[in-house]
Design a protein around this motif. Structure first.
Motif, PDB file in Angstrom:
ATOM      1  N   GLY A 149       0.837  -1.196   0.000  1.00  0.00           N
ATOM      2  CA  GLY A 149       0.000   0.000   0.000  1.00  0.00           C
ATOM      3  C   GLY A 149       0.862   1.232   0.000  1.00  0.00           C
ATOM      4  O   GLY A 149       2.079   1.152   0.212  1.00  0.00           O
ATOM      5  N   SER A 150       0.246   2.394  -0.240  1.00  0.00           N
ATOM      6  CA  SER A 150       1.032   3.610  -0.319  1.00  0.00           C
ATOM      7  C   SER A 150       1.524   4.005   1.066  1.00  0.00           C
ATOM      8  O   SER A 150       0.843   3.772   2.072  1.00  0.00           O
ATOM      9  N   VAL A 151       2.672   4.567   1.101  1.00  0.00           N
ATOM     10  CA  VAL A 151       3.255   5.003   2.378  1.00  0.00           C
ATOM     11  C   VAL A 151       2.325   6.003   3.052  1.00  0.00           C
ATOM     12  O   VAL A 151       2.040   5.910   4.257  1.00  0.00           O
ATOM     13  N   MET A 152       1.830   6.950   2.231  1.00  0.00           N
ATOM     14  CA  MET A 152       0.951   7.970   2.802  1.00  0.00           C
ATOM     15  C   MET A 152      -0.355   7.349   3.286  1.00  0.00           C
ATOM     16  O   MET A 152      -0.922   7.744   4.311  1.00  0.00           O
ATOM     17  N   GLY A 153      -0.853   6.316   2.551  1.00  0.00           N
ATOM     18  CA  GLY A 153      -2.090   5.625   2.937  1.00  0.00           C
ATOM     19  C   GLY A 153      -1.910   4.884   4.250  1.00  0.00           C
ATOM     20  O   GLY A 153      -2.798   4.888   5.118  1.00  0.00           O
ATOM     21  N   LEU A 154      -0.720   4.271   4.411  1.00  0.00           N
ATOM     22  CA  LEU A 154      -0.459   3.541   5.655  1.00  0.00           C
ATOM     23  C   LEU A 154      -0.355   4.497   6.832  1.00  0.00           C
ATOM     24  O   LEU A 154      -0.795   4.186   7.950  1.00  0.00           O
ATOM     25  N   LEU A 155       0.207   5.675   6.567  1.00  0.00           N
ATOM     26  CA  LEU A 155       0.262   6.693   7.623  1.00  0.00           C
ATOM     27  C   LEU A 155      -1.152   7.156   7.973  1.00  0.00           C
ATOM     28  O   LEU A 155      -1.479   7.396   9.144  1.00  0.00           O
ATOM     29  N   GLN A 156      -2.009   7.242   6.919  1.00  0.00           N
ATOM     30  CA  GLN A 156      -3.398   7.646   7.154  1.00  0.00           C
ATOM     31  C   GLN A 156      -4.107   6.595   8.021  1.00  0.00           C
ATOM     32  O   GLN A 156      -4.889   6.931   8.912  1.00  0.00           O
ATOM     33  N   GLN A 157      -3.779   5.303   7.741  1.00  0.00           N
ATOM     34  CA  GLN A 157      -4.370   4.231   8.555  1.00  0.00           C
ATOM     35  C   GLN A 157      -3.945   4.371  10.020  1.00  0.00           C
ATOM     36  O   GLN A 157      -4.737   4.160  10.947  1.00  0.00           O
ATOM     37  N   LEU A 158      -2.701   4.760  10.222  1.00  0.00           N
ATOM     38  CA  LEU A 158      -2.201   4.946  11.593  1.00  0.00           C
ATOM     39  C   LEU A 158      -2.917   6.109  12.268  1.00  0.00           C
ATOM     40  O   LEU A 158      -3.276   6.047  13.448  1.00  0.00           O
ATOM     41  N   VAL A 159      -3.129   7.182  11.477  1.00  0.00           N
ATOM     42  CA  VAL A 159      -3.875   8.336  12.008  1.00  0.00           C
ATOM     43  C   VAL A 159      -5.262   7.891  12.438  1.00  0.00           C
ATOM     44  O   VAL A 159      -5.739   8.200  13.545  1.00  0.00           O
ATOM     45  N   THR A 160      -5.925   7.125  11.533  1.00  0.00           N
ATOM     46  CA  THR A 160      -7.284   6.668  11.821  1.00  0.00           C
ATOM     47  C   THR A 160      -7.292   5.769  13.066  1.00  0.00           C
ATOM     48  O   THR A 160      -8.159   5.895  13.939  1.00  0.00           O
ATOM     49  N   ALA A 161      -6.271   4.898  13.145  1.00  0.00           N
ATOM     50  CA  ALA A 161      -6.192   3.996  14.300  1.00  0.00           C
ATOM     51  C   ALA A 161      -5.980   4.778  15.592  1.00  0.00           C
ATOM     52  O   ALA A 161      -6.589   4.479  16.629  1.00  0.00           O
ATOM     53  N   LEU A 162      -5.100   5.791  15.511  1.00  0.00           N
ATOM     54  CA  LEU A 162      -4.847   6.607  16.703  1.00  0.00           C
ATOM     55  C   LEU A 162      -6.106   7.355  17.117  1.00  0.00           C
ATOM     56  O   LEU A 162      -6.402   7.514  18.304  1.00  0.00           O
ATOM     57  N   GLN A 163      -6.831   7.822  16.093  1.00  0.00           N
ATOM     58  CA  GLN A 163      -8.073   8.534  16.400  1.00  0.00           C
ATOM     59  C   GLN A 163      -9.081   7.594  17.068  1.00  0.00           C
ATOM     60  O   GLN A 163      -9.853   8.000  17.932  1.00  0.00           O
ATOM     61  N   SER A 164      -9.046   6.299  16.656  1.00  0.00           N
ATOM     62  CA  SER A 164      -9.995   5.337  17.230  1.00  0.00           C
ATOM     63  C   SER A 164      -9.586   4.951  18.659  1.00  0.00           C
ATOM     64  O   SER A 164     -10.406   4.559  19.471  1.00  0.00           O
ATOM     65  N   GLY A 165      -8.314   5.052  18.942  1.00  0.00           N
ATOM     66  CA  GLY A 165      -7.809   4.703  20.268  1.00  0.00           C
ATOM     67  C   GLY A 165      -7.702   3.198  20.476  1.00  0.00           C
ATOM     68  O   GLY A 165      -7.384   2.725  21.561  1.00  0.00           O
ATOM     69  N   ASN A 166      -7.969   2.418  19.431  1.00  0.00           N
ATOM     70  CA  ASN A 166      -7.912   0.952  19.525  1.00  0.00           C
ATOM     71  C   ASN A 166      -6.459   0.498  19.444  1.00  0.00           C
ATOM     72  O   ASN A 166      -5.798   0.654  18.409  1.00  0.00           O
TER      73      ASN A 166
END
Lengths: 293, 460
Positions: A184-201
């Motif tokens: 996957g794209s590096v930026m997309g994976l960073l976005q996934q991390l952002v989303t995960a951090l936002q979820s707190g999971n």
């Protein structure tokens, strides 16, 4: 036996020949060349044309090598910054995966990763001498970050640059190859991390962090192209510099002057000129009339 | 039987002969440095003896002839060498101008080729770079400009030789008219048994000058010399000269026309005229043809490579060079585009692609239809121009050496040697003084005889 009584034309011819030789020697010494006109040595003059062309071509290979070095060093430095940024993101992800973090801490980490994502996009859009380094062969900003995520506007094209006779070097690695890897794209994976951090999971954050780690490895691996290329360019530069010396040596042997020989020739011609002048001065007045009272 | 008056007459005759011999010597000394002068010698001959009974008396000396000492075979050989030397010198003079256009290996067409391909190579490092694209256009313009300039300079040298042809033909006509004037006078003196030395000297000198201008055949006839060009076109027959003419031929070059109206340009091979025509009609056209072929074939190859790619706007590449195919290609070679973005660097239509630069750069090493790469073709041309000039220079050197040797041989026969003339002068002086002394002695004896008669006692 009767001889030609009018030998002054021959004496003058000898003098002119010697003076011509003197002029040739002086020209050779002053220009440093034994071939100043094609007729001096037609084959050498023709070979000199080819030698000059080869030298010019070699100089351009050297220039291309230098240009590529500058570009590759910038690209390598850029990717190094990307790796650093991804390491920071992984640290943030690792920290975020800790279940004991407060919401504000998570918010802070989320912001940090968002900043890193923006930084990576900026780095991926780096240009060198007006050309984007990671856009493939299109001349538009390769990465844009919008509501729908990161979009790649470049292509997968590559260019090559001649760096020696019969040898070319790939001059770019398209952004799609570096930043849009198999995971996957590096930026997309960073976005996934952002989303995960936002979820707190914590689990999601951990998975996303692992994915970013994979991306980091991939980017590191891709940046190896530039390390190898720079090493190759360095060797090529050494080869080209030796080639330049070789061509100049060849040129000197073709059209250069042997200064010691030319100086000796000039000295001999000067002596011969003095002798010819002395002979003319001595011989011309002599006749039977000089002995008659 | 002998007598005082006979002795007086013999001595007086010797005085005359010695005086005439002194005149010849004086004339030789006076003309020591006169170009073309042939030394003269007095031919003295013993007078027929007189027989009186059983006794034979010598009757003195007479001057039978004043003879020029010349060698016509050598003179003809010198004329032949003059033709070759002047031809080679004329070729050298013109070809040195031609080779100056190809002298520099760091400027001119050869260097322009290198600069052009270097600019393309540089563009490959950044195909979107405006300065790099502009550099390609500038290098192409420099190359086209130098092709034009070189062809223009060759044309100027070639047309400038028209003036040399005209002037040389005019000189030939002047010389042949002068020879035609001398011819009958020389013939008349020869028929009268006289030595036409001075006139022959003038005629020989004119023939040598004529030989420096063109190739001629000289034949000795009863009516003087007959002179024709190499192919037999008459220039001088007896007292008649036949003037050559000039006319504008193909490509504005001057042709040489015989008095009979025939174009004899191709038959003139020697002298300044022959050498000039050789360079004007063969050497320079050969160089021009090769230059045109190179410009045409190179332009076509680059245009073809352009056609394989796309410009910065994604459009199919258009011709970089425009030119008139065939003759005049070099003089009409121009860069057809002014917009740097039109350089077809791209192989796929994207602006940043430099894929087609490889096709453009391939022209640098690929053989043109002539069989060699552009730079090889150009270096061959340099080699050819250098060889033409070198050969002409070598021929000048060789013919000059040969001419010097022949002139030395002729000088040994016909030249005035002051030592020899001084010796002759002393000999004739002594002979004159001796003859004068004889006259004085005979006069004294005659006086004695007369006084012997006057002092005799009168008869008783």
């Amino acid at each position: 036996m009767r001889v030609n009584p009018n030998y002054t034309p021959e004496l003058l011819n000898s003098l002119w020949n010697v003076e011509q030789q003197e002029q040739n020697d002086i020209l050779e010494l002053s220009t440093g060349r034994s071939v100043n006109e094609p007729s001096d040595n037609p084959a050498a003059a023709a070979a000199d044309v080819e030698n000059q062309a080869a030298q010019g071509q070699n100089d351009q290979y050297l220039q291309n090598t230098t240009d590529l070095e500058g570009m590759f060093q910038t690209a390598q430095s850029t990717l190094s910054s990307v790796v650093t940024a991804l390491n920071q993101a992984i640290s943030a992800g690792t920290e975020g995966a800790n279940s004991g973090l407060s919401a504000s801490n998570l918010q802070s980490l989320t912001q940090e990763v968002q900043d890193i994502q923006q930084q990576v996009v900026t780095l991926a859009n780096t240009s060198y001498e007006g050309a984007y380094l990671f856009a493939g062969t299109v001349n538009t900003q390769p990465f844009t970050l919008g509501a729908g995520g990161v979009q790649y506007n470049g292509n997968s094209g590559t260019n090559t640059v001649p760096i020696a006779d019969g040898s070319t070097m790939q001059s770019n690695v398209p952004g799609s190859q570096i930043f849009l890897g198999t995971t996957g794209s590096v930026m997309g994976l960073l976005q996934q991390l952002v989303t995960a951090l936002q979820s707190g999971n914590s689990t999601s954050i951990g998975d996303a962090t692992t994915a970013v780690s994979s991306a980091l490895n991939y980017v590191s691996q891709e940046s190896g192209f530039y390390s190898n290329a720079l090493s190759q360019l360095n060797s090529n530069q050494t080869f080209l510099q030796q080639e330049t010396v070789s061509l100049k040596t060849q040129d000197t042997s073709l059209v250069g002057v042997d200064e010691a020989t030319a100086a000796t020739d000039l000295s001999q011609a000067t002596t011969a000129q003095s002798a010819a002048l002395a002979a003319i001065a001595k011989v011309i007045p002599q006749s039977l009339l000089n002995y008659l009272q | 039987m002998g007598s005082l008056s006979f002795a007086m007459w013999t001595a007086a005759q010797a005085l005359n002969v010695d005086q005439e011999a002194l005149d010849v010597t004086s004339n030789n000394i006076a003309n020591e440095d006169t170009p073309g002068y042939t030394r003269e010698v007095p031919i003295l001959q013993e007078n027929a003896a007189i027989t009186d009974g059983n006794i034979t008396y010598g009757s003195g000396v007479e001057l039978t002839q004043i003879q020029s000492v010349r060698d016509q075979v050598l003179e003809l050989q010198i004329a032949e060498q003059n033709q070759q030397q002047s031809s080679a010198q004329a070729q050298t003079n013109s070809l040195q101008q031609v080779q100056s256009l190809f002298s520099s290996s760091t400027s001119g067409i050869g260097a322009d080729f290198t600069a052009f391909f270097s600019s393309l190579s540089q563009l490959s490092t950044n195909p979107t770079s405006e300065p790099y694209r502009q550099a390609v256009l500038t290098a192409a313009q420099n190359l086209a400009g130098d092709f034009q300039q070189t062809e223009s300079n060759l044309d100027t040298i070639q047309s400038g030789l028209n003036q040399t042809v005209g002037q040389t033909v005019s000189q030939i006509n002047t010389i042949t008219a002068q020879i035609a004037q001398l011819n009958p006078q020389v013939g008349a003196m020869q028929q009268a048994g006289q030595d036409p030395g001075a006139l022959e000297d003038q005629e020989d000198e004119l023939i040598q000058q004529l030989s420096q201008s063109t190739n001629v055949q000289v034949t000795q006839t009863e009516s003087g010399v007959t002179i024709s060009t190499g192919n037999g076109t008459p220039l001088v027959v007896g007292g008649q000269s036949y003037a050559l003419q000039t006319a504008e031929g193909s490509s504005g070059m001057t042709d040489v026309i015989s008095a009979q109206g025939q174009d004899i340009t191709g038959n003139i091979t020697g002298g300044t005229l022959g050498g000039t025509l050789q360079v004007q009609k063969q050497d320079i056209p050969s160089v021009l043809t090769q230059l045109d072929n190179l410009a045409s074939q190179f332009g076509t190859a680059i245009n073809n490579a352009q056609g394989k790619g796309f410009d910065e706007n994604g459009n199919a590449g258009q011709a970089l060079f425009s030119f008139t195919a065939g003759a005049g290609a070099a003089s009409t070679l121009k860069v057809a585009i002014t917009d740097p973005s039109l350089i077809a660097a791209s192989s796929d239509g994207t602006a940043g692609s430099g894929g087609n630069i490889a096709n453009l750069l391939a022209v640098q090493t690929a053989a043109l239809p002539s069989g060699a790469s552009p730079i090889d073709t150009y270096s061959n041309l340099v080699d050819q121009v250098g060889n033409l000039t070198s050969q002409a220079q070598t021929q000048v050197s060789a013919t000059t050496t040969s001419l010097n040797q022949l002139n030395n041989q002729l000088g040994a026969i016909s030249g005035v040697d002051i030592d020899e003339e001084t010796t002759n002068l002393m000999n004739y002086q002594r002979a004159y003084e001796a003859a004068a002394r004889v006259i004085s002695t005979v006069d004294d004896l005659t006086q004695s005889v007369l006084q012997m008669g006057a002092s005799a006692p009168s008869a008783p």
